[in-house]
Design a protein around this motif. Structure first.
Motif, short mmCIF file in Angstrom:
data_model
loop_
_atom_site.label_atom_id
_atom_site.label_comp_id
_atom_site.label_asym_id
_atom_site.label_seq_id
_atom_site.Cartn_x
_atom_site.Cartn_y
_atom_site.Cartn_z
N PRO A 58 41.90 45.11 45.09
CA PRO A 58 40.97 44.96 46.35
C PRO A 58 40.78 43.58 46.46
O PRO A 58 40.60 42.66 45.46
N ILE A 59 40.98 42.91 47.71
CA ILE A 59 41.06 41.64 47.99
C ILE A 59 39.71 40.58 47.54
O ILE A 59 39.86 39.70 46.85
N HIS A 60 38.64 41.41 47.78
CA HIS A 60 37.47 40.70 46.99
C HIS A 60 37.37 40.35 45.67
O HIS A 60 36.99 39.49 45.07
N LYS A 61 37.78 41.62 45.12
CA LYS A 61 37.66 41.23 43.53
C LYS A 61 39.05 40.48 43.29
O LYS A 61 38.66 39.42 42.19
N LEU A 62 40.05 40.40 43.87
CA LEU A 62 41.35 39.41 43.69
C LEU A 62 40.55 38.02 43.75
O LEU A 62 41.02 37.29 43.01
N ILE A 63 39.97 37.80 44.62
CA ILE A 63 39.32 36.38 45.13
C ILE A 63 38.10 36.03 43.89
O ILE A 63 38.31 34.82 43.31
N VAL A 64 37.56 36.96 43.55
CA VAL A 64 36.51 36.57 42.62
C VAL A 64 37.27 36.44 41.18
O VAL A 64 37.08 35.05 40.55
N TRP A 65 38.27 37.14 40.87
CA TRP A 65 38.74 37.17 39.26
C TRP A 65 39.73 35.68 39.50
O TRP A 65 39.94 34.98 38.66
N PHE A 156 35.38 18.73 37.77
CA PHE A 156 34.03 19.50 37.63
C PHE A 156 33.50 19.77 38.85
O PHE A 156 33.10 20.94 39.04
N VAL A 157 33.72 18.78 39.77
CA VAL A 157 33.03 19.00 41.13
C VAL A 157 33.83 20.18 42.11
O VAL A 157 33.29 20.97 42.61
N ALA A 158 35.06 20.00 41.80
CA ALA A 158 35.93 21.10 42.41
C ALA A 158 35.60 22.57 42.09
O ALA A 158 35.72 23.43 42.62
N ALA A 159 35.42 22.53 40.53
CA ALA A 159 34.97 23.81 39.84
C ALA A 159 33.99 24.25 40.52
O ALA A 159 33.79 25.84 40.75
N ALA A 160 33.01 23.60 40.69
CA ALA A 160 31.82 24.11 41.36
C ALA A 160 31.94 24.52 42.68
O ALA A 160 31.33 25.63 43.03
N LEU A 161 32.56 23.92 43.50
CA LEU A 161 33.01 24.51 44.72
C LEU A 161 33.93 25.57 44.62
O LEU A 161 33.55 26.62 45.66
N VAL A 162 34.70 25.74 43.92
CA VAL A 162 35.74 27.10 43.64
C VAL A 162 34.45 28.17 43.62
O VAL A 162 34.65 29.48 43.99
N GLY A 163 33.54 27.98 42.54
CA GLY A 163 32.44 28.79 42.16
C GLY A 163 31.69 29.62 43.40
O GLY A 163 31.42 30.71 43.47
N CYS A 164 31.23 28.50 44.36
CA CYS A 164 30.86 28.76 45.53
C CYS A 164 31.53 29.88 46.27
O CYS A 164 31.12 30.78 47.04
N CYS A 165 33.14 29.53 46.33
CA CYS A 165 33.84 30.53 47.12
C CYS A 165 33.74 31.78 46.41
O CYS A 165 33.88 32.99 47.26
N ALA A 166 33.71 31.94 45.19
CA ALA A 166 33.43 33.23 44.50
C ALA A 166 32.16 33.96 45.10
O ALA A 166 32.27 35.04 45.21
N LEU A 167 31.06 33.40 45.06
CA LEU A 167 29.87 33.72 45.48
C LEU A 167 30.07 34.46 46.99
O LEU A 167 29.51 35.26 47.36
N ILE A 168 30.70 33.53 47.66
CA ILE A 168 30.70 33.93 49.11
C ILE A 168 31.59 35.22 49.26
O ILE A 168 31.50 36.25 49.84
N ALA A 169 32.74 35.41 48.23
CA ALA A 169 33.35 36.59 48.31
C ALA A 169 32.60 37.78 47.94
O ALA A 169 32.79 38.79 48.36
#
Length: 903
Positions: A58-65, A156-169
């Motif tokens: 599933p796409i949302h799981k794929l994005i989170v993982w 680290f800044v980029a990693a935090a923003l990627v984490g935000c993408c996971a929360l949006i997913a």
């Protein structure tokens, strides 16, 4: 989704800035060709492996993982940077390239799952703005954060923003989960059902046009890669420390983001519309040629930045727009295959070629990096030459697609107003006739070009009135006052719409209606010309038109001018005016008069006028007019035009059993065009109607309404109960088919039962489509009857995945295998209905509320001499068949036959 793409692009800009500075500081620009080769070899392979792995996730799981893996990798890269391990810069460079491919692909896949095509056309431009602003924000973050935390800590800044993408997913999975799951099932079903087609390379190789398009794309990628390498040399020379390089890259990406955003907003559309695809294609290579020439003369930071900004700005604006146009004349199936091939192969191959070119110039031949500008100038000239050839082939391909009707109008992302497209259309129009001409005339709405005038004048003389009127409308858009004088012969035709448009061309210009020019037409000897002049004045004259033609004197004017015509002709002339008369007592009086006429032309004009003016008092007469098949379409459009204000009256007539059956059957076709919750509620109520045809009409219209507005409430509890009823009915029909004896006397009954069984399954799938993807579920139901076992298996597999457990067992039991008496009997027993043998099933059919089935069953009772069931014929009282004339007549006929047999 706007925030999601904003963050994805911001992360990508931050990581690109970090990777560029880290690599240049460690190895220098001279080593970049090797990393280009690595990307060409590795990135595509990783992307292919990822696609195969991700196909069933599933796409949302794929994005989170994926986000979690990206965050862990970034943390590892940050700490790895402390070890001073030199190959890490190579690994990180390739890793960022792969991340850019996967992150953007995941976003657009999710967007296509969430938004339907209509929403996508409206919202994808907004998402594009989000991407542009994300690039600008990423540049600012890099520029101002480098001084605070240093280059490596930006990871680290980029990693935090990627984490935000996971929360949006995760949030989107909770709020849009059902939509996403439905879209994924549809994709898997389509992929499993897709037939084999020619590969992308073969399609390109067999088409000169596609080969030229691929050459344009390949040259653009090669030059872009060379520009990137030269730019890296310039940055390396001018900024000594790693942090200085990172901060500069952040500043540069900010400039690039603003340049691209403003160019797209203010220039791209104007350039394409005014100068056409040829200029749009040439802007990028011309800019790179001039920029490279400037760099040869002045090899400095400013000119290097200028070349790179020109490349980045025009690549994603005018160049991208021209590529969209280049694929316009390509059939959609070929387009999908070739674009996939280009994305996977051409990009990698071209990057590899660019790397080899840079190595040849700087390493093998030993020239300075400034010599790369000469290479770019040469390649830019080749690119411009290929672009000229491509434009010529584009015109030919566009013309060919128009003639063969291969253009998918839904793919028109830019209005066909550029010179090349219009020229192709003009040439195509010269040979077009009938439906093809009408379609092409719609396609050029709003286009202005002297090249269009002659073919349009030719089509204005067409024998097809639809083509002629559309051609005259397109001629009016040319704003050429001399055209009208060339069409005066059309004033002798018998079509008032054509005459009205010819008068418009002579009497209406950019300043509006010209009363002096209109005067001679009002006094013309020909009655249709006088009528056309009145219609022209009222339709296109605005306020001035009503001053020139006083509506209160219209009837007297026409009675006088039509004295030489027969009364019906005068009436039809009056009715024609209803197309342009303003709302008021005069118009309403005419509508009421003509609705009562026996002449279908008069009634049609009255219905059309009622739909335009929408007087509430005419809703009831319009509902009654649904019974006239000649007017049905116009009546539906007219009633739909009233919108929700007429739903109360429409609902009353729909549920009133005293309303004629034909009218009640066609009311749902009106309701499906009024997209409101109340329309849904009325149609859902129709599912409980006693009339089978009315129930089916309501169900069919509900399906169409759900396709337009899936977010409305469709009373899923009631739909679920109807599904369960229809499942039982489908098994009942199957049981009756299997128990009915096969002989000459049961042919009609068996045929009827098989037809009823088929229609019951069809209704079942329509009901299921109210809570599942409608188009795909209906396609699956059609695929069940395919002679191909593979297609049937794919449809059953799709149903097995998409249906709920409550319905899956019963639906698959109906369609998966050939039904048997034992299997159907067990299913009926589980559904709470006792199986029946031949005489008992015949008795149940005779008692059915379906008149035709009951009549067939009663006739079969007599034909097969089922004397134990003669009581069904003999003991039925007349009042028991009131309202069922077919059954009453059948019983009366069979009583006579039985009496004859007995004597």
């Amino acid at each position: 989704m706007f925030t999601y793409i904003f963050l994805v692009i911001a992360v990508l800009i931050v990581l690109k800035s970090v990777r560029q500075s880290m690599f240049l500081q460690k190895f220098g620009a001279s080593s970049l060709p090797y990393v280009y080769l690595l990307i060409a070899g590795v990135a595509g392979t990783i992307a292919t492996i990822y696609q195969r792995f991700a196909k069933n996730v599933p796409i949302h799981k794929l994005i989170v993982w994926t986000s979690l893996i990206v965050v862990s990798n970034l943390i590892a890269f940050r700490f790895g940077a402390m070890t001073q391990w030199e190959p890490l810069a190579y690994v990180f460079y390739v890793w960022v390239a792969v991340y850019g491919i996967l992150a953007t692909a995941q976003f657009w896949m999710l967007a296509n799952y969430i938004y339907d095509p209509r929403q996508a056309k409206r919202l994808f431009a907004v998402l594009g703005i989000g991407a542009s602003l994300g690039g600008i924000a990423g540049g600012y973050i890099t520029q101002f954060s480098t001084a605070l935390v240093g280059t490596e800590s930006l990871i680290f800044v980029a990693a935090a923003l990627v984490g935000c993408c996971a929360l949006i997913a995760i949030y989107l999975a909770r709020t849009q989960g059902a939509t996403i799951r439905d879209a994924e099932r549809v994709r898997r079903f389509k992929e499993s059902s897709a037939g084999r087609t020619a590969g992308g390379f073969r399609l390109i190789w067999e088409s000169r046009y596609l080969k030229l398009v691929m050459a344009v794309i390949a040259l653009s990628i090669i030059i872009s890669t060379v520009v990137d390498n030269q730019f890296s040399y310039v940055v390396e020379e001018n900024f000594l420390t790693k942090d200085a390089k990172t901060a500069f890259f952040g500043q540069f990406f900010t400039w690039l983001g603003w340049a691209g955003f403003l160019t797209q907003l203010f220039l791209t559309g104007r350039i394409v519309r005014r100068f056409g695809i040829g200029v749009a294609m040439a802007i990028l290579p011309a800019a790179l040629f001039l920029g490279s020439g400037a760099f040869v003369l002045l090899p400095a930071l400013a000119t290097g930045v200028l070349v790179k900004i020109a490349d980045g700005t025009f690549r994603y604006t005018t160049h991208k727009a021209s590529l969209e146009l280049l694929f316009l004349p390509v059939p959609i199936g070929v387009k999908n295959k070739t674009k996939t091939f280009i994305d996977v192969f051409t990009d990698r191959f071209s990057k590899g070629i660019a790397a080899l070119v840079v190595l040849l110039v700087t390493t093998v031949l030993g020239f300075k990096y400034t010599s790369l500008s000469w290479v770019m100038m040469g390649l830019a000239l080749i690119w411009i030459g290929v672009a000229i050839l491509t434009r010529r082939e584009y015109v030919a391909a566009f013309r060919d697609s128009l003639m063969r009707r291969k253009i998918d109008e839904d793919q028109l992302v830019i209005s066909p107003t550029d010179a090349a497209t219009v020229d192709a259309l003009a040439e195509s129009l010269s040979a077009a006739t009938g439906a093809a001409a009408a379609r092409q005339l719609d396609l050029i709405t709003g286009a202005k070009s002297p090249a269009l005038v002659e073919p349009l004048i030719k089509l204005a003389h067409s024998d097809n009135p639809v083509v002629a009127t559309k051609a005259l409308d397109r001629l009016a858009e040319q704003k050429d006052e001399s055209i009208g004088d060339r069409l005066t012969d059309l004033l002798d035709c018998k079509d008032v719409e054509i005459i009205t448009r010819v008068i418009r061309l002579q009497c209406v210009n950019s300043s509006g209606l010209q009363p002096i020019k209109l005067g001679p037409f009002l006094a013309d000897d020909r009655s249709l010309v006088r009528l056309g002049s009145v219609m022209c004045s009222l339709r296109w004259g605005g306020v001035l038109g009503y001053d020139v033609i006083d509506p209160d004197t219209l009837e007297r004017f026409l009675q006088d001018s039509g004295a030489e015509e027969d009364p019906l002709t005068v009436q039809r002339m009056l009715a024609s005016l209803l197309r342009v008369l303003p709302d008021g007592p005069l118009a309403e009086g005419y509508i009421r008069r003509f609705l009562k006429s026996d002449d279908p032309v008069l009634r049609g004009e009255a219905v059309a006028a009622a739909g335009r003016l929408r007087p509430r008092e005419l809703v009831v007469p319009l509902i009654g007019a649904l019974g006239d098949r000649r007017l049905r379409y116009k009546v539906r459009q007219a009633l739909a035009g009233y919108g929700e204000s007429a739903l109360g009256t429409i609902e009353d007539y729909f549920h009133d059993q005293a309303t004629g059956q034909t009218v009640r059957r066609y009311i749902p076709r009106v309701l499906e065009q009024i997209v409101t919750q109340r329309s849904v509620n009325i149609l859902v109520g129709g599912l409980s109607d006693t009339d089978t045809d009315v129930r089916f009409a309501a169900l069919r219209s509900l399906g169409r309404l759900r396709a337009k507005a899936p977010d409305l409430n469709y009373d899923h509890d009631l739909i679920k109960s109807r599904v369960e009823e229809e499942i039982q009915k489908s098994y009942r029909y199957q049981g009756w088919v299997l128990t009915t004896q096969e002989n000459d006397h049961t042919v009609l009954l068996r045929k009827t039962l098989k037809e009823k069984s088929y229609k019951s399954v069809d209704r079942l799938f329509r009901l299921l489509a109210m809570s599942h993807p409608p188009a795909e579920l209906y396609a699956a139901s059609r695929a069940l009857y395919s002679p191909s076992t593979r297609i049937r298996a794919n449809a059953i597999e799709y149903l097995d995945n998409v249906l709920t457990s409550a319905h899956k067992k019963w639906v698959l039991g109906l369609v998966e295998d050939k039904p048997t008496r034992g299997g159907v009997a067990r299913a009926l027993k589980d559904l709470g209905e006792s199986p029946a043998d031949w005489p008992e099933s015949l008795e149940r059919q005779a008692a059915s509320d379906d008149d035709w089935l009951a009549a067939c069953a009663l006739h079969t009772v007599w034909a097969t001499q089922q004397k134990d069931l003669y009581r069904l014929i003999a003991e039925t009282e007349p009042d028991q068949t009131d309202g069922r004339p077919l059954v009453k007549e059948t019983i009366a006929h069979l009583r006579k036959r039985i009496a004859v047999d007995a004597s």
